[in-house]
Design a protein around this motif. Sequence first.
Motif, PDB file in Angstrom:
ATOM      1  N   MET A   1       0.851  -1.180   0.000  1.00 23.37           N
ATOM      2  CA  MET A   1       0.000   0.000   0.000  1.00 23.37           C
ATOM      3  C   MET A   1       0.896   1.242   0.000  1.00 23.37           C
ATOM      4  O   MET A   1       1.865   1.310   0.733  1.00 23.37           O
ATOM      5  N   PRO A   2       0.583   2.235  -0.807  1.00 24.52           N
ATOM      6  CA  PRO A   2       1.397   3.454  -0.836  1.00 24.52           C
ATOM      7  C   PRO A   2       1.228   4.269   0.448  1.00 24.52           C
ATOM      8  O   PRO A   2       0.219   4.155   1.148  1.00 24.52           O
ATOM      9  N   ALA A   3       2.234   5.073   0.735  1.00 26.72           N
ATOM     10  CA  ALA A   3       2.175   5.952   1.901  1.00 26.72           C
ATOM     11  C   ALA A   3       1.154   7.059   1.667  1.00 26.72           C
ATOM     12  O   ALA A   3       0.790   7.372   0.536  1.00 26.72           O
ATOM     13  N   ALA A   4       0.698   7.652   2.750  1.00 32.61           N
ATOM     14  CA  ALA A   4      -0.226   8.782   2.663  1.00 32.61           C
ATOM     15  C   ALA A   4       0.471   9.951   1.970  1.00 32.61           C
ATOM     16  O   ALA A   4       1.661  10.190   2.185  1.00 32.61           O
ATOM     17  N   TRP A   5      -0.250  10.672   1.130  1.00 31.16           N
ATOM     18  CA  TRP A   5       0.311  11.842   0.471  1.00 31.16           C
ATOM     19  C   TRP A   5       0.036  13.055   1.338  1.00 31.16           C
ATOM     20  O   TRP A   5      -1.110  13.439   1.565  1.00 31.16           O
ATOM     21  N   THR A   6       1.098  13.642   1.865  1.00 34.90           N
ATOM     22  CA  THR A   6       0.975  14.832   2.699  1.00 34.90           C
ATOM     23  C   THR A   6       1.310  16.097   1.935  1.00 34.90           C
ATOM     24  O   THR A   6       0.872  17.178   2.307  1.00 34.90           O
ATOM     25  N   SER A  55       3.095   5.592   6.833  1.00 40.06           N
ATOM     26  CA  SER A  55       1.720   6.083   7.007  1.00 40.06           C
ATOM     27  C   SER A  55       0.829   5.582   5.872  1.00 40.06           C
ATOM     28  O   SER A  55       1.273   5.391   4.747  1.00 40.06           O
ATOM     29  N   ARG A  56      -0.421   5.344   6.202  1.00 39.54           N
ATOM     30  CA  ARG A  56      -1.398   4.839   5.228  1.00 39.54           C
ATOM     31  C   ARG A  56      -2.231   5.995   4.655  1.00 39.54           C
ATOM     32  O   ARG A  56      -2.449   7.004   5.326  1.00 39.54           O
TER      33      ARG A  56
END
Length: 66
Positions: A1-6, A55-56
């Motif tokens: 799963m990709p990391a959360a986009w901040t 982070s998800r």
Amino acid sequence: MPAAWTGLNLQPKADSLLISSIDWESPAWKAGIRSGAVLPKVNDLPATLAAMKASRPDETLKLLVY
């Protein structure tokens, strides 16, 4: 799963992360975070690039920013 986009572009420091730039209209930009700020904690733990990458997308991050 990709990391959360901040929208944060980060550089590691000795005990924190430096916010080197912010993507325009990103969640970080909309939250008022700007480049040059220091991020010492993520979710009440020491800020690391590994913590940010773990982070998800559906996760809300608690960031301490100076």
